[in-house]
Design a protein around this motif. Sequence first.
Motif, PDB file in Angstrom:
ATOM      1  N   GLU A 187      47.901 115.923  37.804  1.00 44.75           N
ATOM      2  CA  GLU A 187      46.675 115.105  37.920  1.00 44.75           C
ATOM      3  C   GLU A 187      45.630 115.893  38.715  1.00 44.75           C
ATOM      4  N   THR A 188      44.473 116.166  38.086  1.00 45.53           N
ATOM      5  CA  THR A 188      43.376 116.870  38.775  1.00 45.53           C
ATOM      6  C   THR A 188      42.027 116.276  38.383  1.00 45.53           C
ATOM      7  N   SER A 189      41.964 114.951  38.171  1.00 46.82           N
ATOM      8  CA  SER A 189      40.724 114.410  37.590  1.00 46.82           C
ATOM      9  C   SER A 189      39.574 114.296  38.587  1.00 46.82           C
ATOM     10  N   CYS A 190      39.888 114.277  39.885  1.00 47.19           N
ATOM     11  CA  CYS A 190      38.794 114.167  40.867  1.00 47.19           C
ATOM     12  C   CYS A 190      39.063 115.113  42.030  1.00 47.19           C
ATOM     13  N   ASP A 191      39.401 114.598  43.193  1.00 44.88           N
ATOM     14  CA  ASP A 191      39.548 115.479  44.355  1.00 44.88           C
ATOM     15  C   ASP A 191      40.969 115.533  44.903  1.00 44.88           C
ATOM     16  N   PRO A 205      39.605 109.846  31.899  1.00 43.42           N
ATOM     17  CA  PRO A 205      38.259 110.286  32.285  1.00 43.42           C
ATOM     18  C   PRO A 205      38.285 110.915  33.676  1.00 43.42           C
ATOM     19  N   GLY A 206      37.179 111.579  34.033  1.00 40.22           N
ATOM     20  CA  GLY A 206      37.087 112.214  35.341  1.00 40.22           C
ATOM     21  C   GLY A 206      36.019 113.299  35.322  1.00 40.22           C
ATOM     22  N   LEU A 207      36.043 114.140  36.355  1.00 36.95           N
ATOM     23  CA  LEU A 207      35.108 115.265  36.434  1.00 36.95           C
ATOM     24  C   LEU A 207      35.606 116.335  35.469  1.00 36.95           C
ATOM     25  N   VAL A 208      34.756 116.741  34.536  1.00 41.03           N
ATOM     26  CA  VAL A 208      35.257 117.575  33.443  1.00 41.03           C
ATOM     27  C   VAL A 208      35.806 118.907  33.952  1.00 41.03           C
ATOM     28  N   GLY A 209      35.103 119.514  34.918  1.00 41.47           N
ATOM     29  CA  GLY A 209      35.573 120.800  35.445  1.00 41.47           C
ATOM     30  C   GLY A 209      36.902 120.678  36.154  1.00 41.47           C
ATOM     31  N   ALA A 210      37.098 119.578  36.837  1.00 39.78           N
ATOM     32  CA  ALA A 210      38.348 119.330  37.554  1.00 39.78           C
ATOM     33  C   ALA A 210      39.480 119.047  36.560  1.00 39.78           C
ATOM     34  N   LEU A 211      39.202 118.203  35.561  1.00 41.57           N
ATOM     35  CA  LEU A 211      40.192 117.900  34.525  1.00 41.57           C
ATOM     36  C   LEU A 211      40.658 119.167  33.813  1.00 41.57           C
ATOM     37  N   LEU A 212      39.687 120.070  33.555  1.00 39.63           N
ATOM     38  CA  LEU A 212      40.006 121.283  32.802  1.00 39.63           C
ATOM     39  C   LEU A 212      41.054 122.138  33.495  1.00 39.63           C
ATOM     40  N   VAL A 213      41.095 122.097  34.821  1.00 36.70           N
ATOM     41  CA  VAL A 213      42.083 122.900  35.553  1.00 36.70           C
ATOM     42  C   VAL A 213      43.493 122.388  35.231  1.00 36.70           C
ATOM     43  N   LEU A 269      50.676 104.603  45.744  1.00 38.65           N
ATOM     44  CA  LEU A 269      50.457 104.835  44.316  1.00 38.65           C
ATOM     45  C   LEU A 269      49.147 104.225  43.823  1.00 38.65           C
ATOM     46  N   CYS A 270      48.359 103.640  44.742  1.00 34.34           N
ATOM     47  CA  CYS A 270      47.056 103.073  44.345  1.00 34.34           C
ATOM     48  C   CYS A 270      46.020 104.168  44.160  1.00 34.34           C
ATOM     49  N   THR A 271      46.050 105.172  45.037  1.00 35.35           N
ATOM     50  CA  THR A 271      45.110 106.281  44.900  1.00 35.35           C
ATOM     51  C   THR A 271      45.639 107.253  43.843  1.00 35.35           C
ATOM     52  N   ASP A 272      44.800 108.232  43.463  1.00 33.47           N
ATOM     53  CA  ASP A 272      45.166 109.146  42.388  1.00 33.47           C
ATOM     54  C   ASP A 272      46.444 109.912  42.729  1.00 33.47           C
ATOM     55  N   ASN A 273      47.364 109.950  41.793  1.00 30.75           N
ATOM     56  CA  ASN A 273      48.614 110.679  41.992  1.00 30.75           C
ATOM     57  C   ASN A 273      49.207 111.006  40.634  1.00 30.75           C
ATOM     58  N   ALA A 274      50.110 111.986  40.622  1.00 26.10           N
ATOM     59  CA  ALA A 274      50.662 112.452  39.340  1.00 26.10           C
ATOM     60  C   ALA A 274      51.872 111.637  38.905  1.00 26.10           C
ATOM     61  N   ALA A 275      52.483 110.886  39.839  1.00 24.88           N
ATOM     62  CA  ALA A 275      53.646 110.078  39.447  1.00 24.88           C
ATOM     63  C   ALA A 275      53.245 109.064  38.379  1.00 24.88           C
ATOM     64  N   MET A 276      52.077 108.453  38.577  1.00 25.38           N
ATOM     65  CA  MET A 276      51.622 107.447  37.616  1.00 25.38           C
ATOM     66  C   MET A 276      51.297 108.086  36.255  1.00 25.38           C
ATOM     67  N   ILE A 277      50.877 109.363  36.285  1.00 29.01           N
ATOM     68  CA  ILE A 277      50.566 110.075  35.032  1.00 29.01           C
ATOM     69  C   ILE A 277      51.867 110.361  34.274  1.00 29.01           C
ATOM     70  N   ALA A 278      52.887 110.788  35.011  1.00 24.16           N
ATOM     71  CA  ALA A 278      54.189 111.037  34.379  1.00 24.16           C
ATOM     72  C   ALA A 278      54.776 109.726  33.847  1.00 24.16           C
ATOM     73  N   ALA A 279      54.574 108.641  34.598  1.00 22.42           N
ATOM     74  CA  ALA A 279      55.093 107.334  34.161  1.00 22.42           C
ATOM     75  C   ALA A 279      54.421 106.890  32.858  1.00 22.42           C
ATOM     76  N   ALA A 280      53.094 107.126  32.757  1.00 22.97           N
ATOM     77  CA  ALA A 280      52.368 106.739  31.542  1.00 22.97           C
ATOM     78  C   ALA A 280      52.744 107.644  30.375  1.00 22.97           C
ATOM     79  N   ALA A 281      53.192 108.872  30.679  1.00 24.45           N
ATOM     80  CA  ALA A 281      53.595 109.796  29.609  1.00 24.45           C
ATOM     81  C   ALA A 281      54.938 109.380  29.008  1.00 24.45           C
ATOM     82  N   PHE A 282      55.742 108.668  29.793  1.00 23.85           N
ATOM     83  CA  PHE A 282      57.109 108.364  29.365  1.00 23.85           C
ATOM     84  C   PHE A 282      57.202 107.611  28.024  1.00 23.85           C
ATOM     85  N   PRO A 283      56.463 106.489  27.835  1.00 28.26           N
ATOM     86  CA  PRO A 283      56.556 105.820  26.525  1.00 28.26           C
ATOM     87  C   PRO A 283      56.069 106.700  25.378  1.00 28.26           C
TER      88      PRO A 283
END
Lengths: 252, 366
Positions: free
Chosen positions: B27-31, B102-110, B318-332
């Motif tokens: 997860e790198t969508s913001c800061d 969605p997010g900051l495009v330059g940050a997402l690209l990383v 887990l309310c603020t941005d984190n990668a665990a929630m991204i992995a969880a959403a990838a699971f299904p």
Amino acid sequence: MPYLALDTATTSLSVAVGERGKLFGEATTQLSRNHSVKLMPMVENLLADLDLDPTQLQGFVIGRGPGSYTGVRIAVTAAKAMAFALNLPLVGVSTLDGLARHGAVSDALVVPMLDARRRQSYTALYENQNGFFVKIQEDKLLVLDDIIRAINSRMVVRRLDKTKPAQVLLLGDGAENHRDELQEKLGDKARFATSPAQNFVRAAHLLDVGIPLLEAGEVHDPATFAPEYLQLVEAEAKWLAAQQAAKEGEPS
Amino acid sequence: MGYQQRVRDKYNADRASGKPVVILGIETSCDETSASVIRDGREILSNVVSSQIEIHKRFGGVVPEVASRRHVENVNGVVEEALTQAGVTLDDLSAVGVTYGPGLVGALLVGVAWAKGLCFAKGIPMIGVQHIAGHIYANFLSGGMEPPLLALVVSGGHTEIVHMPAHGEFEFLGRTRDDAAGEAYDKVARAMGLPYPGGPVVDRLAQEGNPEAYPFPRAWIDDESMDFSFSGLKSAVLNTMHNAEQRGEEWKQADIAASFQAAVVEVLVEKTVRAVRKTGVRNVVVAGGVAANRGLRAALQKRAELEGFGVHFPSLDLCTDNAAMIAAAAFPMYEAGRFHDLDLNAVASLSLTKWADTPTIPFLVK
């Protein structure tokens, strides 16, 4: 075992595979505005065309800028991941090398110029010395007048050496966009690319520069490797200036 | 062998082996640069978050180019730490989930470029994840509920009520017509002279103030609407402070915070109740940074008990941005065999309902 070179710092998207003294293949486009989308498929296709698998690579040479901030990060970041995943060495070299080496067989002073707007270019100076193409001034961001000054200053030195013609080969979009002014101010010293095929960044050139470094063990740590932007972010520069001003304002 | 075929072969082999599904999230969508390893979609093996908040504080907000540069410098170390903490190697990974908008495009690209480099090198299936879906899936990590669900999404960029009939399916019931709730918090905090990021500070001050000190407006829009509007409320708060200063009167920070928060929370809660009544869906999850807000948590919990529907909040970390929630959403998506190809791009304004439209690798299960 081959090395893979990548550069996404300019409008040129370039990928090359080769060993020391041997270029296996190269793919380059110049119309892509979307290096993010095109880079990895291009790498995949080039390797497939060469019947190679990523695990057969032995290292990475990456154009680390200067150039577009967002652009340069694409190849740098992908390479950081690939080097980590395959446990392979990685070395970053100047994107300007990838442009300048179109002039590697020229006796002229070679000046690559990547347009950075507001009459500025990212630039460096190169010259042939005893059969070696040598970088004689490091990458800088300069306004056109300072580039002309640096060229003229080098010409003074070159005049002392009868084997070096009083000529400068100006390459890249920075040279093309300011061609008339450069021609006017440098007179008959100025030479430009004779074909658009000499005006873009080639990953094959990066292999020429990077392979000797990789073989000498002079590599970057993929974990800390980052682009060479040559400029602070504007907000950072302003903040630092404010900090400096505050410090000077303090009674000693 | 091409990437698509390597992905198919690995997926079929991994499924046949019956081993646990281990997903690396990025997860790198913001800061925040974050990486996490999740087992079987629910169990967090590691969740490393490298926050840049101290860096951006000095600028009074996130500077996109600064964020992108720090992501490049941090990403390898953060992923290595996540793998080490989880006790897994790259060869143990079933798939990689990465935020692509969605997010900051330059940050997402990383994150996207890094994930593609890794997945290409190792032949690992890759799943581009919509960031807001990630926030919703944060609820599944802390023993949450199963669809059908309603999700109240509240963050600095979003205020939405989402109907989720099944995994990976989303439908908007209501959304903000102007500012996001979190954005209103940040703007009010800034006007109050509070440090960035102001939302949590307003929440803390609100606990000590009188929520009825100032009668700030609630935007109901109409009796039916599940849409939101916070710009009128924000202006009312700013005007109240400004007018008091003009008259040389003192305004109490805690009372402003409490009255503002009461107005935001009441609207969020009542619109959620409308959605429950209208759809008949009895389970509600809350997602996004504002899900950590104590005022919202308390009020929605109370109202849910009265109305008799279930409500679930992610754990605070887990309310603020984190990668665990991204992995969880990838699971299904992994379960469904939906993987993205090497041409995946960052999409700054990727909508939740458009997530499913991004083309995936044509899949042939042997």
